[in-house]
Design an enzyme around this catalytic site. Structure first.
Site, PDB file in Angstrom:
ATOM      1  N   SER A   1      -4.981 -13.445  -7.391  1.00  0.00           N
ATOM      2  CA  SER A   1      -3.844 -13.323  -6.468  1.00  0.00           C
ATOM      3  C   SER A   1      -2.600 -14.031  -6.981  1.00  0.00           C
ATOM      4  CB  SER A   1      -4.215 -13.869  -5.085  1.00  0.00           C
ATOM      5  OG  SER A   1      -3.484 -13.226  -4.077  1.00  0.00           O
TER       6      SER A   1
ATOM      7  N   LYS B   1      -1.651  -6.674  -2.237  1.00  0.00           N
ATOM      8  CA  LYS B   1      -1.709  -6.458  -3.693  1.00  0.00           C
ATOM      9  C   LYS B   1      -2.587  -5.262  -4.068  1.00  0.00           C
ATOM     10  CE  LYS B   1      -0.607 -11.178  -5.221  1.00  0.00           C
ATOM     11  NZ  LYS B   1      -0.491 -11.924  -3.974  1.00  0.00           N
TER      12      LYS B   1
ATOM     13  N   SER C   1      -1.852 -11.333   1.002  1.00  0.00           N
ATOM     14  CA  SER C   1      -2.074 -10.772  -0.329  1.00  0.00           C
ATOM     15  C   SER C   1      -3.018  -9.585  -0.361  1.00  0.00           C
ATOM     16  CB  SER C   1      -2.591 -11.859  -1.277  1.00  0.00           C
ATOM     17  OG  SER C   1      -1.554 -12.725  -1.634  1.00  0.00           O
TER      18      SER C   1
ATOM     19  N   LYS D   1     -10.459  -8.186  -1.986  1.00  0.00           N
ATOM     20  CA  LYS D   1      -9.150  -8.856  -2.057  1.00  0.00           C
ATOM     21  C   LYS D   1      -9.060  -9.867  -0.937  1.00  0.00           C
ATOM     22  CE  LYS D   1      -5.366  -9.844  -3.935  1.00  0.00           C
ATOM     23  NZ  LYS D   1      -5.664 -11.228  -3.507  1.00  0.00           N
TER      24      LYS D   1
END
Length: 422
Positions: free
Chosen positions: A243, A189, A186, A348
């Site tokens: 997420s 993203k 992720s 992140k």
């Protein structure tokens, strides 16, 4: 006359049976011995004594006895069954218990269910036997499969890849396998957010989650049920902070030109930033084909930090959204957000089995802006512990002399496991 005929038949039967046994023994072939004058078939009607009746009631597999050339006898019963004697007084006839040494273990479990009869509540208990298959072997991440976790480093980090850079000067402060190309889960993203904002589409546009946004690759679930309606801004917020995979998928589907155009824009943006080791196959990071190197991710973090909305959304600790059906409360997937001593400007997290636990951050450490890349860490909280070790090391004067791992690390490719993105 009838008695003489019967006697003659019995004699012929005995002689014929003896001849068959003798020929079999001479040839070295096991022979099955039956009662003289019979074909081996037995029924309670033909049995005369109590012993014969019990013998007839016993399965044929336990009565047949094979005789080898040496004269030794062995039971001809199938290996999947063995005789179990009764322990009760008086002893009953032997029983056969099915045993499969090669199959899964069997266990009796209790099943309870509630039923209502005549307005009264009753709990009915039943039992069933279930088989337990052997436990599947541990699935390794791509980094562990290539032995990157065995690379020693001065901080004894659990992450297979660690790369720390001074944001102002671009100087490498800590380097562990920074050139290895691995799945990034992720972390993808961040690129999803940049491409969404670059499109210049209205952030107030309402987007609806459909079946197309479900995870058909890993089979993961989501708190956003099909039919949920949120603004593009809310979708971006929970995709970065918590997420949320279906939010990221919806952002790509509502992109001008649809998801194929969105993926093309992601890869074009990566090329524009000079991320030559990077490729995106989906907007969520659930695909193990989303790969990059720590050096490329530094470039992506630097670029994402230029977007105020990405900085704000990714570092938010919690957020509430109304899906049109219910209120949902989301929290950050980064346990360091709001932690005393941390000043995080962008972050992140990411996780799938192929990628391991991942974390990228921009943070100020003792007044010094740095970018941390931690990939393929083992353990749920190990990535945060590694980041804490790096921060402590920097505050104690580390980074004056760049730390590098010995040798050259080969590029790691993608493994084929399943997991979830975070």
């Amino acid at each position: 006359m009838y008695a003489i005929t019967t006697l003659a038949r019995l004699c012929r039967s005995r002689l014929w049976g003896a001849a068959v046994v003798a020929i079999s023994l001479a040839a070295g072939t096991p022979a099955v011995v039956h009662a003289a004058g019979k074909t081996g078939e037995c029924s309670p009607k033909t049995a005369r004594t109590a012993a014969q009746k019990r013998a007839c009631a016993t399965p044929k597999a336990t009565k047949a006895v094979a005789t080898s050339k040496s004269g030794a006898k062995r039971a001809a019963a199938p290996p999947a069954a063995r005789e179990v004697k009764s322990t009760k007084a008086g002893g009953k006839a032997p029983k056969l218990a099915a045993v499969d040494d090669d199959g899964p273990a069997a266990k009796k479990v209790t099943v309870k269910r509630v039923v209502y009869k005549n307005g009264k509540r009753r709990v009915v208990t039943s039992y069933r036997t279930v088989n337990f298959a052997p436990q599947a072997p541990e699935r390794l991440s791509a980094g562990r499969a290539f032995g990157l976790h065995e690379t020693p480093d001065a901080l004894a980090l659990r992450s297979s890849v660690a790369y720390v850079v001074d944001e102002r000067t671009g100087e490498s402060l800590f380097d562990k396998n920074s050139q290895a190309v691995l799945p990034i889960a992720s972390i993808s993203k961040l690129m999803t957010a940049m491409v969404s904002l670059d499109a210049g589409v209205p952030m107030t546009e309402i987007m609806e989650v459909t079946d197309e946004d479900r995870d058909y690759e890993k089979g993961t679930g989501s708190r956003l049920s099909v039919g949920s309606r949120l603004s593009r801004e809310d979708m971006l917020h929970i995709a970065l902070m918590s997420s949320e995979n279906r939010a990221a998928a919806a952002l790509s589907r509502y992109f001008p030109g649809g998801r194929p155009a969105f993926l093309a824009a992601m890869n074009a943006k990566a090329k524009q930033l000079g991320m030559n080791d990077t490729h995106f196959n989906d907007p969520t990071g659930l695909s193990s084909q989303n790969v990059s190197s720590a050096r490329d991710l530094v470039k992506m973090v630097k670029a994402a930090y230029q977007y105020p909305m990405i900085r704000r959304f990714s570092t938010d600790s919690n957020y509430d959204v109304n899906t049109g059906r219910r209120e949902l409360h989301y929290v950050s997937t980064n346990h360091l957000i709001g932690h005393p001593g941390w000043e995080i400007g962008l972050q992140k997290t990411g996780y799938i089995n192929e990628a391991g636990q991942c974390l990228v951050m921009q943070a100020n450490v003792d007044g010094r802006p740095v970018i941390m890349i931690l990939l393929d860490s083992t353990g749920k909280y190990s990535r945060f512990a590694d980041a804490t070790r790096v921060r402590k090391w920097l505050m104690e004067g580390g980074g004056a002399t760049p730390q590098r791992t010995a040798g050259t690390t080969p590029t790691a490719q993608v493994a084929t496991n399943n997991g979830h993105a975070l």
